[in-house]
Design a protein around this motif. Structure first.
Motif, PDB file in Angstrom:
ATOM      1  N   SER A   1       0.804  -1.228   0.000  1.00 19.14           N
ATOM      2  CA  SER A   1       0.000   0.000   0.000  1.00 19.14           C
ATOM      3  C   SER A   1       0.834   1.275   0.000  1.00 19.14           C
ATOM      4  CB  SER A   1      -0.940   0.009   1.214  1.00 19.14           C
ATOM      5  OG  SER A   1      -0.199  -0.068   2.418  1.00 19.14           O
ATOM      6  N   ASP A   2       2.133   1.178   0.280  1.00 24.35           N
ATOM      7  CA  ASP A   2       3.006   2.358   0.268  1.00 24.35           C
ATOM      8  C   ASP A   2       3.688   2.560  -1.086  1.00 24.35           C
ATOM      9  OD1 ASP A   2       2.623   3.346   2.870  1.00 24.35           O
ATOM     10  OD2 ASP A   2       3.971   1.827   3.693  1.00 24.35           O
ATOM     11  N   TYR A   3       3.332   1.748  -2.062  1.00 24.11           N
ATOM     12  CA  TYR A   3       4.023   1.793  -3.352  1.00 24.11           C
ATOM     13  C   TYR A   3       3.911   3.155  -4.021  1.00 24.11           C
ATOM     14  CZ  TYR A   3       5.101   0.960  -8.240  1.00 24.11           C
ATOM     15  OH  TYR A   3       5.633   1.059  -9.501  1.00 24.11           O
ATOM     16  N   PHE A   4       2.711   3.661  -4.207  1.00 27.27           N
ATOM     17  CA  PHE A   4       2.522   4.912  -4.951  1.00 27.27           C
ATOM     18  C   PHE A   4       3.133   6.094  -4.203  1.00 27.27           C
ATOM     19  CE2 PHE A   4      -0.961   2.201  -6.516  1.00 27.27           C
ATOM     20  CZ  PHE A   4      -0.678   2.245  -7.869  1.00 27.27           C
ATOM     21  N   ARG A   5       2.991   6.099  -2.902  1.00 30.21           N
ATOM     22  CA  ARG A   5       3.566   7.186  -2.097  1.00 30.21           C
ATOM     23  C   ARG A   5       5.084   7.181  -2.197  1.00 30.21           C
ATOM     24  NH1 ARG A   5       3.741   7.194   4.468  1.00 30.21           N
ATOM     25  NH2 ARG A   5       4.875   9.156   4.751  1.00 30.21           N
ATOM     26  N   THR A   6       5.687   6.007  -2.093  1.00 31.18           N
ATOM     27  CA  THR A   6       7.145   5.909  -2.130  1.00 31.18           C
ATOM     28  C   THR A   6       7.703   6.259  -3.502  1.00 31.18           C
ATOM     29  OG1 THR A   6       7.099   4.175  -0.437  1.00 31.18           O
ATOM     30  CG2 THR A   6       9.114   4.385  -1.740  1.00 31.18           C
ATOM     31  N   MET A   7       7.101   5.717  -4.553  1.00 29.84           N
ATOM     32  CA  MET A   7       7.611   5.933  -5.903  1.00 29.84           C
ATOM     33  C   MET A   7       7.292   7.332  -6.426  1.00 29.84           C
ATOM     34  SD  MET A   7       9.089   3.080  -6.239  1.00 29.84           S
ATOM     35  CE  MET A   7       9.680   3.154  -7.923  1.00 29.84           C
ATOM     36  N   GLY A   8       6.319   7.995  -5.831  1.00 31.84           N
ATOM     37  CA  GLY A   8       5.955   9.323  -6.300  1.00 31.84           C
ATOM     38  C   GLY A   8       5.094   9.281  -7.543  1.00 31.84           C
ATOM     39  N   ILE A   9       4.206   8.277  -7.627  1.00 34.91           N
ATOM     40  CA  ILE A   9       3.294   8.135  -8.758  1.00 34.91           C
ATOM     41  C   ILE A   9       1.936   8.704  -8.354  1.00 34.91           C
ATOM     42  CG2 ILE A   9       2.145   6.502 -10.299  1.00 34.91           C
ATOM     43  CD1 ILE A   9       4.515   4.601  -9.822  1.00 34.91           C
ATOM     44  N   GLU A  10       1.395   9.556  -9.183  1.00 37.62           N
ATOM     45  CA  GLU A  10       0.129  10.218  -8.859  1.00 37.62           C
ATOM     46  C   GLU A  10      -1.038   9.235  -8.934  1.00 37.62           C
ATOM     47  OE1 GLU A  10      -2.808  13.734 -10.591  1.00 37.62           O
ATOM     48  OE2 GLU A  10      -0.725  13.577 -11.298  1.00 37.62           O
ATOM     49  N   VAL A  11      -1.831   9.198  -7.861  1.00 38.27           N
ATOM     50  CA  VAL A  11      -3.053   8.394  -7.827  1.00 38.27           C
ATOM     51  C   VAL A  11      -4.219   9.297  -8.189  1.00 38.27           C
ATOM     52  CG1 VAL A  11      -4.620   7.049  -6.373  1.00 38.27           C
ATOM     53  CG2 VAL A  11      -2.136   6.777  -6.130  1.00 38.27           C
ATOM     54  N   ILE A  12      -4.949   8.932  -9.227  1.00 33.32           N
ATOM     55  CA  ILE A  12      -6.053   9.758  -9.718  1.00 33.32           C
ATOM     56  C   ILE A  12      -7.318   9.527  -8.905  1.00 33.32           C
ATOM     57  CG2 ILE A  12      -7.535  10.214 -11.725  1.00 33.32           C
ATOM     58  CD1 ILE A  12      -5.105   9.422 -13.460  1.00 33.32           C
ATOM     59  N   SER A  13      -7.594   8.270  -8.560  1.00 32.17           N
ATOM     60  CA  SER A  13      -8.770   7.953  -7.741  1.00 32.17           C
ATOM     61  C   SER A  13      -8.517   6.683  -6.952  1.00 32.17           C
ATOM     62  CB  SER A  13     -10.011   7.780  -8.635  1.00 32.17           C
ATOM     63  OG  SER A  13      -9.844   6.691  -9.523  1.00 32.17           O
ATOM     64  N   GLY A  14      -9.200   6.575  -5.806  1.00 27.39           N
ATOM     65  CA  GLY A  14      -9.058   5.389  -4.981  1.00 27.39           C
ATOM     66  C   GLY A  14      -8.163   5.613  -3.777  1.00 27.39           C
ATOM     67  N   ASP A  15      -8.297   4.752  -2.781  1.00 24.31           N
ATOM     68  CA  ASP A  15      -7.522   4.796  -1.543  1.00 24.31           C
ATOM     69  C   ASP A  15      -6.460   3.704  -1.601  1.00 24.31           C
ATOM     70  OD1 ASP A  15      -6.500   4.847   1.006  1.00 24.31           O
ATOM     71  OD2 ASP A  15      -8.416   4.550   2.029  1.00 24.31           O
ATOM     72  N   THR A  16      -5.190   4.085  -1.527  1.00 23.35           N
ATOM     73  CA  THR A  16      -4.106   3.105  -1.656  1.00 23.35           C
ATOM     74  C   THR A  16      -4.099   2.091  -0.515  1.00 23.35           C
ATOM     75  OG1 THR A  16      -2.571   4.636  -0.550  1.00 23.35           O
ATOM     76  CG2 THR A  16      -2.633   4.665  -2.961  1.00 23.35           C
ATOM     77  N   GLU A  17      -4.769   2.390   0.594  1.00 21.80           N
ATOM     78  CA  GLU A  17      -4.858   1.425   1.692  1.00 21.80           C
ATOM     79  C   GLU A  17      -5.596   0.162   1.254  1.00 21.80           C
ATOM     80  OE1 GLU A  17      -3.456   1.516   4.815  1.00 21.80           O
ATOM     81  OE2 GLU A  17      -2.378   3.213   3.918  1.00 21.80           O
ATOM     82  N   GLU A  18      -6.342   0.262   0.171  1.00 21.64           N
ATOM     83  CA  GLU A  18      -7.043  -0.908  -0.366  1.00 21.64           C
ATOM     84  C   GLU A  18      -6.063  -1.996  -0.802  1.00 21.64           C
ATOM     85  OE1 GLU A  18     -10.175  -1.511  -0.432  1.00 21.64           O
ATOM     86  OE2 GLU A  18     -11.211   0.409  -0.242  1.00 21.64           O
ATOM     87  N   LEU A  19      -4.803  -1.625  -1.040  1.00 23.17           N
ATOM     88  CA  LEU A  19      -3.803  -2.612  -1.427  1.00 23.17           C
ATOM     89  C   LEU A  19      -3.333  -3.453  -0.250  1.00 23.17           C
ATOM     90  CD1 LEU A  19      -1.664  -0.636  -4.030  1.00 23.17           C
ATOM     91  CD2 LEU A  19      -3.293  -2.471  -4.469  1.00 23.17           C
ATOM     92  N   ASN A  20      -3.917  -3.230   0.921  1.00 28.53           N
ATOM     93  CA  ASN A  20      -3.672  -4.105   2.068  1.00 28.53           C
ATOM     94  C   ASN A  20      -4.584  -5.316   2.039  1.00 28.53           C
ATOM     95  OD1 ASN A  20      -1.571  -2.674   3.416  1.00 28.53           O
ATOM     96  ND2 ASN A  20      -3.077  -1.184   4.147  1.00 28.53           N
ATOM     97  N   GLU A  21      -5.527  -5.343   1.106  1.00 24.13           N
ATOM     98  CA  GLU A  21      -6.493  -6.431   1.018  1.00 24.13           C
ATOM     99  C   GLU A  21      -6.174  -7.327  -0.183  1.00 24.13           C
ATOM    100  OE1 GLU A  21      -8.734  -6.851   3.341  1.00 24.13           O
ATOM    101  OE2 GLU A  21      -8.195  -4.980   4.354  1.00 24.13           O
TER     102      GLU A  21
END
Length: 246
Positions: free
Chosen positions: A121-141
């Protein structure tokens, strides 16, 4: 004036060769432009990430039978452990498993050769990739995915893709939980689908731990450049790593 006269006469008499010279010069300029464009393309690799100067890949050093090798493949827990040990220096860290190309299905429609990775779930934040929609915490599931903007338009057109189901290789349903901005071609880890890391562990049964599962890549985002040297000097013996500009 006499020099100008002779120059004009020479050009008139050599009309055929002049055309060849102009064509050669034009071709030479065109090739030079292509070469400069390629060099610029190569030098800009991985610079598309936000604040790329603070993004580093983790390389691990392994010693087996007195032979030491250094490479980008690490055991999964290393990035999160580094972030835990050095909260003052590290802004975020992520672990990734490169999965290459996969076939997906939207109902009966086949979407082939999609570049896919597994990440936390920290992938987009760490890499600096812009998330257009959605909550990245969903990648914990498990069975949750994020897709690129282009892939979203290709499959769902103008429809909101969040909540839609795709079939991974026609036998595993995964749910779209977000959309991210496209990555450019001059990127060493391109992808159009990010599958949640728990899916790797629970469904694909890939090892993930200190004693197994060494097929991962790790990345850390530092709060400033000076933090890199401070961390390397203080790394505990059980995790000797190298920080390399990504």
């Amino acid at each position: 004036m006499r020099q100008l006269y002779y120059t004009i006469q020479t050009l008139i008499r050599g009309k055929g060769s002049n055309i060849l010279k102009i064509l050669s010069l034009t071709l030479g300029l065109f090739i030079s432009i292509l070469l400069f464009a390629r060099v610029a393309f190569e030098l800009s690799y991985n610079r598309n990430y936000q604040d790329a100067e603070n993004l580093y890949a983790i390389y691990a050093s392994y010693t087996i039978e007195n032979k030491t090798n250094v490479g980008e493949i690490i055991v999964g827990p290393i990035p999160s452990k580094l972030a835990e040990l050095f909260p003052e220096e590290i802004e975020s860290a992520t672990v990734v498993r490169d999965h290459h190309r996969v076939v997906f299905y939207n109902s009966d429609h086949r979407i082939g050769n999609i570049r896919t990775i597994f990440a936390d779930s920290d992938y987009f934040r760490t890499m600096g990739i812009e998330v257009i929609s959605g909550d990245t915490e969903e990648l914990n599931e498990t069975f949750h995915v994020f897709i690129s903007q282009t892939l979203s338009r290709q499959i769902f057109e103008d429809k909101n893709p969040i909540g839609e189901i795709l079939m991974y290789d026609k036998n595993l349903p995964v749910t779209v939980r977000g959309v991210y901005k496209d990555l450019p071609q001059n990127c060493s880890m391109p992808h159009d689908v990010v599958i949640s890391l728990p899916t790797v562990i629970s469904h694909f049964r890939f090892g993930y731990g200190w004693n197994g599962g060494d097929s991962y890549k790790g990345f850390v985002r530092f709060k400033n450049k000076a933090a890199v040297g401070r961390i390397e000097a203080r790394l505990p013996d059980f995790v000797k790593t190298y920080m390399v500009r990504f």
